[in-house]
Motif scaffolding. Structure first.
Motif, PDB file in Angstrom:
ATOM      1  N   LEU A 178      -1.387  -0.863   1.923  1.00 31.47           N
ATOM      2  CA  LEU A 178      -2.126   0.396   1.911  1.00 31.47           C
ATOM      3  C   LEU A 178      -1.259   1.530   1.358  1.00 31.47           C
ATOM      4  N   GLY A 179      -0.032   1.625   1.831  1.00 33.81           N
ATOM      5  CA  GLY A 179       0.878   2.659   1.354  1.00 33.81           C
ATOM      6  C   GLY A 179       1.171   2.532  -0.129  1.00 33.81           C
ATOM      7  N   PHE A 180       1.426   1.295  -0.598  1.00 29.03           N
ATOM      8  CA  PHE A 180       1.688   1.077  -2.016  1.00 29.03           C
ATOM      9  C   PHE A 180       0.463   1.377  -2.868  1.00 29.03           C
ATOM     10  N   LEU A 181      -0.710   0.973  -2.393  1.00 31.58           N
ATOM     11  CA  LEU A 181      -1.947   1.239  -3.136  1.00 31.58           C
ATOM     12  C   LEU A 181      -2.191   2.740  -3.278  1.00 31.58           C
ATOM     13  N   LEU A 182      -2.064   3.474  -2.196  1.00 27.88           N
ATOM     14  CA  LEU A 182      -2.280   4.919  -2.248  1.00 27.88           C
ATOM     15  C   LEU A 182      -1.249   5.604  -3.140  1.00 27.88           C
ATOM     16  N   ALA A 183      -0.004   5.170  -3.078  1.00 26.71           N
ATOM     17  CA  ALA A 183       1.025   5.746  -3.948  1.00 26.71           C
ATOM     18  C   ALA A 183       0.706   5.445  -5.412  1.00 26.71           C
ATOM     19  N   GLY A 184       0.247   4.237  -5.695  1.00 32.63           N
ATOM     20  CA  GLY A 184      -0.135   3.889  -7.064  1.00 32.63           C
ATOM     21  C   GLY A 184      -1.282   4.737  -7.571  1.00 32.63           C
ATOM     22  N   LEU A 185      -2.260   4.991  -6.713  1.00 30.85           N
ATOM     23  CA  LEU A 185      -3.384   5.841  -7.110  1.00 30.85           C
ATOM     24  C   LEU A 185      -2.929   7.271  -7.383  1.00 30.85           C
ATOM     25  N   VAL A 186      -2.038   7.770  -6.549  1.00 32.19           N
ATOM     26  CA  VAL A 186      -1.530   9.129  -6.746  1.00 32.19           C
ATOM     27  C   VAL A 186      -0.757   9.222  -8.060  1.00 32.19           C
ATOM     28  N   VAL A 187       0.034   8.206  -8.381  1.00 26.86           N
ATOM     29  CA  VAL A 187       0.799   8.221  -9.625  1.00 26.86           C
ATOM     30  C   VAL A 187      -0.142   8.116 -10.830  1.00 26.86           C
TER      31      VAL A 187
END
Length: 173
Positions: free
Chosen positions: A142-151
């Motif tokens: 979840l954390g990696f997915l959200l960070a990827g979306l933000v980037v």
């Protein structure tokens, strides 16, 4: 675009608040364990396991997107002084896309691990108590997915002329 920016900012504030609450609850839990040890001579059951498997994982992975949104990750600008403004923007977009690919790859890999632990019902035993830990394995993807979306959104903002922090920039042409 402004509504998208506000929605992302609101979501990131929620994640930062959730992680902050995780730190607060962890401090209360550890203090309660210390006090309980002094009163009873023994620890609260599963304190070490809960702190290391729940609180620390929450604090480590959920704020990744918030840190990315604020531009808090390490950034190397070794050759930016030699590049034109347009090449810097192109470099920023390419770096954001590469970072997003890495985050999405980490999310995909950690999702498989989370599903494997979910299917087996992973738990740890602490003082004869079974503490289920499989739910925490879902925090990393979840954390990696959200960070990827933000980037990815940062790349969009840069390419359209407004970077992730809201500074006006000329659009890539």
């Amino acid at each position: 675009m402004e509504q998208l920016r506000r929605g992302v900012d609101l979501s990131m504030s929620f994640l930062a608040t959730l992680a902050s609450l995780g730190v607060l609850v962890m401090m209360v839990h550890v203090c309660a364990d210390v006090i309980w040890r002094q009163i009873s001579g023994g620890p609260l059951p599963a304190t070490v396991e809960i702190v290391s498997r729940y609180y620390m994982v929450l604090v480590a992975f959920l704020p990744l997107a918030w840190v990315e949104r604020r531009g808090g990750m390490v950034r190397v600008e070794l050759i930016d002084g030699f590049l034109s403004r347009r090449m810097i923007l192109l470099s920023d977009v390419m770096a954001a896309l590469l970072a997003a690919a890495v985050y999405f790859g980490l999310s995909y890999a950690s999702w498989g691990i989370a599903m494997r632990n979910y299917n087996t019902g992973t738990f740890v035993t602490a003082l004869q108590y079974a503490v289920p830990v499989w739910p925490t394995y879902f925090l990393a993807p979840l954390g990696f997915l959200l960070a990827g979306l933000v980037v990815m959104l940062r790349a969009l903002f840069i390419a359209t002329g407004t970077d992730a922090r809201g500074d006006n920039r000329e659009a890539l042409q």
